[in-house]
Design a protein around this motif. Sequence first.
Motif, PDB file in Angstrom:
ATOM      1  N   ARG A   7       0.912  -1.105  -0.021  1.00  0.00           N
ATOM      2  CA  ARG A   7       0.027  -0.101   0.078  1.00  0.00           C
ATOM      3  C   ARG A   7       0.920   1.278   0.011  1.00  0.00           C
ATOM      4  N   ILE A   9       1.626   4.981  -0.298  1.00  0.00           N
ATOM      5  CA  ILE A   9       1.186   6.527  -0.156  1.00  0.00           C
ATOM      6  C   ILE A   9       2.168   7.395  -0.240  1.00  0.00           C
ATOM      7  N   VAL A 165      -6.573   2.477   8.022  1.00  0.00           N
ATOM      8  CA  VAL A 165      -5.961   1.070   8.292  1.00  0.00           C
ATOM      9  C   VAL A 165      -6.540   0.907   9.572  1.00  0.00           C
ATOM     10  N   ILE A 276       7.267   1.428   9.341  1.00  0.00           N
ATOM     11  CA  ILE A 276       6.929   1.451   7.980  1.00  0.00           C
ATOM     12  C   ILE A 276       7.970   2.066   7.156  1.00  0.00           C
ATOM     13  N   ASN A 322       0.139  -4.962   7.673  1.00  0.00           N
ATOM     14  CA  ASN A 322       1.121  -4.011   7.626  1.00  0.00           C
ATOM     15  C   ASN A 322       2.011  -3.802   6.334  1.00  0.00           C
ATOM     16  N   LEU A 324       1.987  -1.099   4.690  1.00  0.00           N
ATOM     17  CA  LEU A 324       2.198   0.115   3.915  1.00  0.00           C
ATOM     18  C   LEU A 324       3.524   0.703   3.852  1.00  0.00           C
TER      19      LEU A 324
END
Length: 363
Positions: A7, A9, A165, A276, A322, A324
Amino acid sequence: MNENKPRIIAFYLPQFYPFKENDEWWGKGFTEWTNVGRAKPLFKGHYQPRVPADLGYYDLRVPEVRVQQAELAREAGIEGFCYWHYWFGNGKQLLQRVFDEIIESNQPDFPLCLGWANHSWYAKTWDKNSKDKLLIEQIYGGEEDYKLHFQYVLKAFKDSRYIKVDNKPLFFIYDAIAVPIEFINLWQELAKENGLDGICFIGRIKNDSELDMVIKKGFSYVTCERMARAFNHRKIFARRLHQLKNLLFGRPINCCSYKEAYPFFLSDKEREPLFIPSIIPNWDHSPRSNFKAIIFHNSTPELFRKHVREVFSLVKQKHSDNSLIFLKSWNEWAEGNYMEPDLKWGKAYIKVLKSELEQFNSL
């Protein structure tokens, strides 16, 4: 098919339109493009100035530009933008126009979240013998200001595009250590009072030693910028020798190749569930800071590919909850840190990210 899809971002800078305070501080019409356009190469082979291609020197007051940015990001496989948000306390904001218009217009139809850039603004002299001039101070105004701040972001939290999330809206905080624990606790209460499951607070920490303190405050995850490791991994003598070599060749002392730097953007800590990782396509701060800049020169799409693979490999080992990844950044042009097309590489970085995502997801 791999169920643990990354994911991604991307941080998004809204400072590409003129506004009153910048006019007062820097001159009429100042935007990030002012620094980008006047940049000069500092040494042989230095890639400056960087000229935008497909989108040109855009003005973010134009809705069509914002739609085009979202289309390019979607093409790259990016899940959404994390818009930098500037709340200085006691209701004082800057640069909120872009995000407000995106919420009110429902365009672009692309996932979004907010990153609170909770730091003071200074006019930097880049001279260690001179003090930077404070332009606007970041303060924490107490309960009433925290409530006012929450009411402002609530309309975004309830937007169907807002990134979640664990079914909680993601709220990134740039300086996690600085935020009072009372702020975190109050916002969690207010979120539940307004029908949300809570808030997923993600904080940036300056170094690993801040982790425990930030988690105790109520943050769910952290991220840590590790660009300095590209220089600090050397022993003192080797570091000084590298700096001396840069001086002899007319380069800033904090300059090294991207090839040398990118392996240090990750550490063993990023393997832990609470951390992350970040993807960093390039970095060159010289349009803002000249010879005081940190520069990773000679970034190429193929070196970027190797970096992306390392990050994806790390995420693959984590639990699917998780996955991300923060992409630093979508459009930080004055930091030489962007994914948008430029005249040199076109859409090459976008194509690399897309192809690596497709390969990962096919496994």
